[in-house]
Scaffold this motif. Structure first.
Motif, PDB file in Angstrom:
ATOM      1  N   TYR A  21      -2.409  -0.507  -4.276  1.00 13.94           N
ATOM      2  CA  TYR A  21      -2.074  -1.711  -3.520  1.00 13.94           C
ATOM      3  C   TYR A  21      -1.458  -2.689  -4.509  1.00 13.94           C
ATOM      4  CZ  TYR A  21      -2.335  -5.789  -0.526  1.00 13.94           C
ATOM      5  OH  TYR A  21      -2.004  -6.892   0.213  1.00 13.94           O
ATOM      6  N   ASN A  22      -0.165  -2.981  -4.315  1.00 15.04           N
ATOM      7  CA  ASN A  22       0.591  -3.751  -5.304  1.00 15.04           C
ATOM      8  C   ASN A  22       0.402  -3.113  -6.683  1.00 15.04           C
ATOM      9  OD1 ASN A  22       1.525  -5.444  -3.286  1.00 15.04           O
ATOM     10  ND2 ASN A  22      -0.134  -6.916  -3.549  1.00 15.04           N
ATOM     11  N   GLN A  23      -0.059  -3.865  -7.678  1.00 15.83           N
ATOM     12  CA  GLN A  23      -0.198  -3.301  -9.027  1.00 15.83           C
ATOM     13  C   GLN A  23      -1.524  -2.589  -9.254  1.00 15.83           C
ATOM     14  OE1 GLN A  23      -0.746  -6.445  -8.214  1.00 15.83           O
ATOM     15  NE2 GLN A  23      -1.718  -7.667  -9.832  1.00 15.83           N
ATOM     16  N   HIS A  24      -2.421  -2.624  -8.271  1.00 20.10           N
ATOM     17  CA  HIS A  24      -3.776  -2.125  -8.497  1.00 20.10           C
ATOM     18  C   HIS A  24      -3.982  -0.717  -7.929  1.00 20.10           C
ATOM     19  CE1 HIS A  24      -4.951  -5.991  -9.968  1.00 20.10           C
ATOM     20  NE2 HIS A  24      -4.798  -6.600  -8.808  1.00 20.10           N
ATOM     21  N   SER A  25      -4.534   0.163  -8.756  1.00 15.44           N
ATOM     22  CA  SER A  25      -5.015   1.442  -8.252  1.00 15.44           C
ATOM     23  C   SER A  25      -6.337   1.214  -7.526  1.00 15.44           C
ATOM     24  CB  SER A  25      -5.223   2.429  -9.403  1.00 15.44           C
ATOM     25  OG  SER A  25      -5.813   3.627  -8.931  1.00 15.44           O
ATOM     26  N   ILE A  26      -6.526   1.887  -6.399  1.00 20.12           N
ATOM     27  CA  ILE A  26      -7.811   1.772  -5.691  1.00 20.12           C
ATOM     28  C   ILE A  26      -8.609   3.065  -5.750  1.00 20.12           C
ATOM     29  CG2 ILE A  26      -6.993  -0.065  -4.176  1.00 20.12           C
ATOM     30  CD1 ILE A  26      -6.616   1.966  -1.972  1.00 20.12           C
ATOM     31  N   ILE A  76     -15.727  -1.603  -0.643  1.00 22.11           N
ATOM     32  CA  ILE A  76     -15.820  -2.164  -1.988  1.00 22.11           C
ATOM     33  C   ILE A  76     -15.045  -3.478  -2.004  1.00 22.11           C
ATOM     34  CG2 ILE A  76     -15.381  -1.822  -4.456  1.00 22.11           C
ATOM     35  CD1 ILE A  76     -17.214   0.312  -3.452  1.00 22.11           C
ATOM     36  N   HIS A  77     -15.651  -4.518  -2.578  1.00 24.64           N
ATOM     37  CA  HIS A  77     -14.986  -5.817  -2.689  1.00 24.64           C
ATOM     38  C   HIS A  77     -15.075  -6.291  -4.129  1.00 24.64           C
ATOM     39  CE1 HIS A  77     -15.246 -10.436  -2.066  1.00 24.64           C
ATOM     40  NE2 HIS A  77     -13.990 -10.085  -2.262  1.00 24.64           N
ATOM     41  N   ASN A  78     -13.930  -6.528  -4.732  1.00 23.84           N
ATOM     42  CA  ASN A  78     -13.883  -7.055  -6.092  1.00 23.84           C
ATOM     43  C   ASN A  78     -13.293  -8.461  -6.046  1.00 23.84           C
ATOM     44  OD1 ASN A  78     -13.396  -7.747  -8.760  1.00 23.84           O
ATOM     45  ND2 ASN A  78     -12.838  -5.663  -9.363  1.00 23.84           N
ATOM     46  N   PRO A  79     -14.132  -9.504  -6.050  1.00 26.45           N
ATOM     47  CA  PRO A  79     -13.623 -10.877  -5.957  1.00 26.45           C
ATOM     48  C   PRO A  79     -12.819 -11.308  -7.174  1.00 26.45           C
ATOM     49  CG  PRO A  79     -15.991 -10.885  -6.364  1.00 26.45           C
ATOM     50  CD  PRO A  79     -15.604  -9.461  -6.095  1.00 26.45           C
ATOM     51  N   GLU A  80     -13.008 -10.640  -8.319  1.00 22.15           N
ATOM     52  CA  GLU A  80     -12.280 -11.027  -9.528  1.00 22.15           C
ATOM     53  C   GLU A  80     -10.780 -10.778  -9.397  1.00 22.15           C
ATOM     54  OE1 GLU A  80     -13.290 -12.564 -12.402  1.00 22.15           O
ATOM     55  OE2 GLU A  80     -15.118 -12.923 -11.236  1.00 22.15           O
ATOM     56  N   ILE A  81     -10.408  -9.754  -8.650  1.00 24.05           N
ATOM     57  CA  ILE A  81      -8.977  -9.475  -8.458  1.00 24.05           C
ATOM     58  C   ILE A  81      -8.547  -9.741  -7.017  1.00 24.05           C
ATOM     59  CG2 ILE A  81      -8.844  -7.829 -10.361  1.00 24.05           C
ATOM     60  CD1 ILE A  81      -8.974  -5.556  -8.312  1.00 24.05           C
ATOM     61  N   LEU A  88       0.847  -1.194   0.000  1.00 23.99           N
ATOM     62  CA  LEU A  88       0.000   0.000   0.000  1.00 23.99           C
ATOM     63  C   LEU A  88       0.883   1.245   0.000  1.00 23.99           C
ATOM     64  CD1 LEU A  88      -2.755   1.473   0.284  1.00 23.99           C
ATOM     65  CD2 LEU A  88      -2.463   1.245   2.770  1.00 23.99           C
ATOM     66  N   ARG A  89       0.649   2.125  -0.968  1.00 24.59           N
ATOM     67  CA  ARG A  89       1.345   3.402  -1.030  1.00 24.59           C
ATOM     68  C   ARG A  89       0.357   4.449  -1.536  1.00 24.59           C
ATOM     69  NH1 ARG A  89       2.140   0.120  -5.122  1.00 24.59           N
ATOM     70  NH2 ARG A  89       2.449   0.896  -7.245  1.00 24.59           N
ATOM     71  N   PHE A 140     -14.787   9.871  -0.353  1.00 28.31           N
ATOM     72  CA  PHE A 140     -13.942   8.784  -0.844  1.00 28.31           C
ATOM     73  C   PHE A 140     -14.388   8.391  -2.242  1.00 28.31           C
ATOM     74  CE2 PHE A 140     -13.035   8.509   3.623  1.00 28.31           C
ATOM     75  CZ  PHE A 140     -11.714   8.063   3.678  1.00 28.31           C
ATOM     76  N   ASN A 141     -13.413   8.257  -3.143  1.00 29.10           N
ATOM     77  CA  ASN A 141     -13.691   8.017  -4.562  1.00 29.10           C
ATOM     78  C   ASN A 141     -12.929   6.774  -5.022  1.00 29.10           C
ATOM     79  OD1 ASN A 141     -14.899  10.864  -4.921  1.00 29.10           O
ATOM     80  ND2 ASN A 141     -12.828  11.281  -4.192  1.00 29.10           N
ATOM     81  N   PHE A 142     -13.655   5.727  -5.367  1.00 28.74           N
ATOM     82  CA  PHE A 142     -13.031   4.469  -5.765  1.00 28.74           C
ATOM     83  C   PHE A 142     -13.207   4.244  -7.263  1.00 28.74           C
ATOM     84  CE2 PHE A 142     -14.388   3.974  -1.313  1.00 28.74           C
ATOM     85  CZ  PHE A 142     -13.145   3.775  -0.740  1.00 28.74           C
ATOM     86  N   GLY A 143     -12.132   3.743  -7.901  1.00 28.47           N
ATOM     87  CA  GLY A 143     -12.168   3.556  -9.341  1.00 28.47           C
ATOM     88  C   GLY A 143     -11.584   2.220  -9.761  1.00 28.47           C
ATOM     89  N   TRP A 144     -11.507   2.041 -11.087  1.00 30.23           N
ATOM     90  CA  TRP A 144     -11.009   0.807 -11.675  1.00 30.23           C
ATOM     91  C   TRP A 144      -9.534   0.622 -11.330  1.00 30.23           C
ATOM     92  CZ3 TRP A 144      -7.201  -0.880 -14.883  1.00 30.23           C
ATOM     93  CH2 TRP A 144      -7.367  -2.155 -15.443  1.00 30.23           C
ATOM     94  N   PRO A 145      -9.065  -0.618 -11.060  1.00 31.13           N
ATOM     95  CA  PRO A 145      -9.775  -1.899 -11.220  1.00 31.13           C
ATOM     96  C   PRO A 145     -10.525  -2.380  -9.980  1.00 31.13           C
ATOM     97  CG  PRO A 145      -7.480  -2.333 -10.795  1.00 31.13           C
ATOM     98  CD  PRO A 145      -7.610  -0.840 -10.838  1.00 31.13           C
ATOM     99  N   LEU A 146     -10.367  -1.658  -8.847  1.00 26.52           N
ATOM    100  CA  LEU A 146     -11.139  -2.057  -7.666  1.00 26.52           C
ATOM    101  C   LEU A 146     -12.624  -2.015  -7.992  1.00 26.52           C
ATOM    102  CD1 LEU A 146     -11.394  -2.717  -4.610  1.00 26.52           C
ATOM    103  CD2 LEU A 146     -11.435  -0.236  -4.223  1.00 26.52           C
TER     104      LEU A 146
END
Length: 349
Positions: A59-64, A263-268, A42-43, A193-199
């Motif tokens: 978080y790792n390779q994923h933007s949240i 938000i929970h994305n089970p695909e990733i 997490l950064r 709070f604003n959540f976007g792809w891929p989360l």
């Protein structure tokens, strides 16, 4: 965090920590920022010159976080009406308030711009505490003060501390709002709070509990009985431009007085959860905007729904902070990438 680093590092920045810099290009040129690396994957980027809001978060390779077309811009110190939208970078969260949350309005109590002034004000940096893992100190934090003030008017100050721990995927926000003036001051606060792809992607789960009402009443196309608004939709034409929907939620608290949403994305295999205290932030707004190339959902804890100062005053729900009084707010953001951690949270939600 695995302890295999012991006796193998010379500089704690090899594990994580806080690095400050100044943006030197584009519309955000000149803004002071602080990158916080937790060493857990997490950064995130704190924008010191935008009231210490958080922009990018990974978080790792994923933007949240969702980032707007504009991204970070210079603050609009004289924002009026809907000008706030021109400088809204999105990001993990944008602070709304400190005295008005909602649409622009003008009445006998003055003129209020969309979502207030605070996110367009620069903070005064007070301290940075770095971790020192060799000495057993894993905590890190950054603290600054932002003043929403005017001569012959309200004077509110936001003291914000954002902290994290090496090896843990958690962000902690602790805010103190103090009336530095000599008269009672109106106070509204909302964490956008604003959540976007891929989360956020079609089929991802939007998690919250509570009695709700649609912001637009019967014309709301998403928040209506019988519709599953707990699932993220694909991009839709109806949300091009100003298309959007929102619900105001009297969010449920647990037996310790805490509220949870996320938000929970089970695909990733990724989930982000917010935790806050009902007595401090009794309302939650769920904003859904499934526009093409502008694809975002917001979870927004607040002192009030974003109805504006005038409506809150009419409803006798407007908070006033007395001279010298301080109101405190605590929030925690947990990023979970392990299925057992996600399952544990979902079972307790």
């Amino acid at each position: 965090m695995h302890q295999t680093w012991r006796n193998k590092i010379s500089n704690s920045a090899q594990l994580g920590g806080i690095e400050t810099s100044v943006i030197d290009n584009g519309p955000g040129k000149g803004n002071r920022i602080a990158w916080i690396n937790t060493g857990s994957g997490l950064r995130f980027k704190v924008v010191i010159d935008r009231a210490m809001d958080i922009a990018d978060a990974f978080y790792n390779q994923h933007s949240i976080a969702w980032l707007s077309h504009a991204g970070i811009t210079e603050p609009l110190l004289a924002a009026k009406g809907l000008d706030w939208l021109s400088s809204f970078g999105g990001g993990l969260f944008t602070t709304c308030g400190l005295s008005h949350v909602g649409g622009p309005e003008t009445d006998e109590f003055g003129e209020q711009s969309l979502h207030g002034k605070i996110s367009n004000l620069k903070a005064e940096l007070e301290s940075i505490i770095q971790p020192d893992p060799i000495a057993g100190k894993m905590e890190m934090s950054i603290t600054a003060r932002t003043k929403e003030t005017q001569v012959l008017g309200p004077n509110l100050e936001l003291k914000r501390t954002i902290s994290a721990t090496l090896g843990k995927s958690t962000i902690r926000i602790y805010d103190e709002v103090t009336n530095k003036g000599n008269l009672p001051a109106p106070h509204m606060l909302l964490y956008h709070f604003n959540f976007g792809w891929p989360l956020v992607d079609e089929g991802a789960d939007i998690i919250w509990k509570g009695d709700w009402k649609p912001r637009e009443g019967n014309s709301n196309k998403i928040f209506r009985q019988g519709n599953n608004f707990y699932k993220c939709q694909p991009p839709i034409d109806e949300h091009s431009g100003t298309g959007e929907e929102a619900a105001f939620i009297d969010v449920v608290q647990d037996n310790l007085g805490f509220c949870n949403c996320g938000i929970h994305n089970p695909e990733i295999g990724l989930a982000v959860f917010l935790k806050f205290q009902k007595k401090q932030l009794p309302w939650l707004t769920n904003w859904q905007h499934w526009g093409k190339n502008e694809y975002v959902t917001g979870l927004e804890p607040g002192t009030n729904p974003p109805i504006g100062q005038a409506k809150a005053r009419e409803n006798k729900e407007l908070i006033f902070i007395q001279p010298g009084e301080t109101r405190c707010y605590s929030l925690q953001i947990d990023v979970l990438g392990k299925q057992d951690e996600i399952n544990k949270f979902l079972e307790g939600k």
